[in-house]
Design a protein around this motif. Structure first.
Motif, PDB file in Angstrom:
ATOM      1  N   LYS A 164      18.580   6.887 -37.055  1.00 27.36           N
ATOM      2  CA  LYS A 164      18.134   5.491 -36.988  1.00 27.36           C
ATOM      3  C   LYS A 164      17.001   5.184 -37.978  1.00 27.36           C
ATOM      4  O   LYS A 164      16.691   4.040 -38.231  1.00 27.36           O
ATOM      5  CB  LYS A 164      17.638   5.157 -35.578  1.00 27.36           C
ATOM      6  CG  LYS A 164      18.573   5.541 -34.460  1.00 27.36           C
ATOM      7  CD  LYS A 164      19.615   4.493 -34.216  1.00 27.36           C
ATOM      8  CE  LYS A 164      20.442   4.747 -32.984  1.00 27.36           C
ATOM      9  NZ  LYS A 164      21.277   5.910 -32.996  1.00 27.36           N
ATOM     10  N   ILE A 165      16.366   6.255 -38.500  1.00 24.83           N
ATOM     11  CA  ILE A 165      15.213   6.083 -39.379  1.00 24.83           C
ATOM     12  C   ILE A 165      15.192   7.226 -40.396  1.00 24.83           C
ATOM     13  O   ILE A 165      15.671   8.322 -40.119  1.00 24.83           O
ATOM     14  CB  ILE A 165      13.895   6.062 -38.559  1.00 24.83           C
ATOM     15  CG1 ILE A 165      12.698   5.678 -39.417  1.00 24.83           C
ATOM     16  CG2 ILE A 165      13.665   7.370 -37.843  1.00 24.83           C
ATOM     17  CD1 ILE A 165      11.407   5.445 -38.615  1.00 24.83           C
ATOM     18  N   ALA A 188      15.697  14.568 -36.492  1.00 25.45           N
ATOM     19  CA  ALA A 188      16.430  14.299 -35.251  1.00 25.45           C
ATOM     20  C   ALA A 188      15.421  13.990 -34.151  1.00 25.45           C
ATOM     21  O   ALA A 188      14.650  14.856 -33.758  1.00 25.45           O
ATOM     22  CB  ALA A 188      17.285  15.500 -34.874  1.00 25.45           C
ATOM     23  N   PHE A 189      15.430  12.763 -33.678  1.00 24.22           N
ATOM     24  CA  PHE A 189      14.596  12.380 -32.540  1.00 24.22           C
ATOM     25  C   PHE A 189      15.406  12.382 -31.247  1.00 24.22           C
ATOM     26  O   PHE A 189      14.874  12.203 -30.170  1.00 24.22           O
ATOM     27  CB  PHE A 189      13.983  10.992 -32.766  1.00 24.22           C
ATOM     28  CG  PHE A 189      12.987  10.964 -33.891  1.00 24.22           C
ATOM     29  CD1 PHE A 189      11.777  11.623 -33.771  1.00 24.22           C
ATOM     30  CD2 PHE A 189      13.261  10.299 -35.065  1.00 24.22           C
ATOM     31  CE1 PHE A 189      10.847  11.610 -34.796  1.00 24.22           C
ATOM     32  CE2 PHE A 189      12.343  10.266 -36.100  1.00 24.22           C
ATOM     33  CZ  PHE A 189      11.138  10.927 -35.970  1.00 24.22           C
ATOM     34  N   GLU A 190      16.721  12.560 -31.374  1.00 17.70           N
ATOM     35  CA  GLU A 190      17.642  12.691 -30.243  1.00 17.70           C
ATOM     36  C   GLU A 190      18.511  13.914 -30.503  1.00 17.70           C
ATOM     37  O   GLU A 190      18.708  14.299 -31.651  1.00 17.70           O
ATOM     38  CB  GLU A 190      18.570  11.474 -30.157  1.00 17.70           C
ATOM     39  CG  GLU A 190      17.883  10.133 -30.015  1.00 17.70           C
ATOM     40  CD  GLU A 190      18.894   8.998 -30.102  1.00 17.70           C
ATOM     41  OE1 GLU A 190      19.202   8.429 -29.040  1.00 17.70           O
ATOM     42  OE2 GLU A 190      19.367   8.704 -31.208  1.00 17.70           O
ATOM     43  N   LEU A 219      11.253  14.244 -28.858  1.00 13.28           N
ATOM     44  CA  LEU A 219      12.409  13.421 -28.517  1.00 13.28           C
ATOM     45  C   LEU A 219      11.948  11.982 -28.300  1.00 13.28           C
ATOM     46  O   LEU A 219      10.917  11.741 -27.664  1.00 13.28           O
ATOM     47  CB  LEU A 219      13.079  13.938 -27.245  1.00 13.28           C
ATOM     48  CG  LEU A 219      13.757  15.298 -27.367  1.00 13.28           C
ATOM     49  CD1 LEU A 219      14.154  15.810 -25.989  1.00 13.28           C
ATOM     50  CD2 LEU A 219      14.972  15.202 -28.272  1.00 13.28           C
ATOM     51  N   PHE A 220      12.686  11.036 -28.855  1.00 16.80           N
ATOM     52  CA  PHE A 220      12.409   9.613 -28.670  1.00 16.80           C
ATOM     53  C   PHE A 220      13.725   8.900 -28.408  1.00 16.80           C
ATOM     54  O   PHE A 220      14.756   9.269 -28.974  1.00 16.80           O
ATOM     55  CB  PHE A 220      11.788   8.980 -29.932  1.00 16.80           C
ATOM     56  CG  PHE A 220      10.366   9.337 -30.171  1.00 16.80           C
ATOM     57  CD1 PHE A 220       9.351   8.729 -29.446  1.00 16.80           C
ATOM     58  CD2 PHE A 220      10.027  10.256 -31.153  1.00 16.80           C
ATOM     59  CE1 PHE A 220       8.034   9.049 -29.687  1.00 16.80           C
ATOM     60  CE2 PHE A 220       8.711  10.570 -31.400  1.00 16.80           C
ATOM     61  CZ  PHE A 220       7.705   9.971 -30.664  1.00 16.80           C
TER      62      PHE A 220
END
Length: 184
Positions: free
Chosen positions: A20-21, A79-81, A140-141
């Motif tokens: 996403k970013i 990777a935040f997920e 994780l976000f």
């Protein structure tokens, strides 16, 4: 831990597509290092060693100035997920300004010839190294969604207001380097 690749393979392409970013990093000798977050909705994989993103009007244009002088650009995804991973794309960047043949061709290919609101330039990266690292400490976000602030700001400015803003804010970097920006 860290692994290096000569190109973006299918697995890494899938990882990029799921993000996403992303972050861009650039500098030139004697300047501050610039790191900027970007939404992936305007990021495009052009091939296994080439990517580009449409850059929206902002308060500065450090990347364009640095690329004009130095050319080096790094793009990083985290990777935040899901499974942890950090992916960096290293290489030489260049900018295609509004109205240039490369800018028009990019819009034709990726935006059905329609210019997104607030668009100012396209940043291209010719990749010479792809590197992954573990990302074990990246938190994780959960994404809450895109902020509508920039779109509302650009709508309120209108095309003439955006032109004036870019002329005022996007001709020089914070260190006084010319960005090369030209308004079509």
């Amino acid at each position: 831990m860290a692994k290096q690749f000569s190109e973006i393979d299918e697995r890494l392409a899938g990882f990029i597509d799921a993000q996403k970013i992303f972050f861009t990093a650039s500098a030139a000798e004697g300047t501050r290092i610039n790191i900027s977050p970007r939404p992936t909705d305007h990021f495009h994989r052009l091939g296994s060693n080439s990517v580009a993103y449409l850059d929206l009007t902002g308060s500065g244009s450090e990347t364009a100035a640095h690329l004009r002088v130095d050319g080096r650009l790094t793009i990083m995804f985290c990777a935040f997920e899901g499974a942890p991973l950090i992916l960096r794309l290293y290489g030489q960047g260049r900018v295609a300004f509004r109205g240039s043949p490369d800018y028009r061709a990019f819009l034709d290919a990726h935006y059905a010839s329609e210019e997104p609101l607030g668009a100012r330039q396209i940043v291209f990266l010719d990749i010479d190294l792809v590197q992954t690292s573990c990302g074990f400490k990246v938190p994780l976000f959960e994404p809450a969604g895109e902020r509508p602030t920039l779109d509302r700001w650009a709508e309120a400015k209108g095309e003439e207001g955006l032109r004036a803003y870019r002329q005022e804010k996007n001709l020089l970097s914070m260190d006084g380097l010319p960005t090369g920006f030209v308004e079509s």
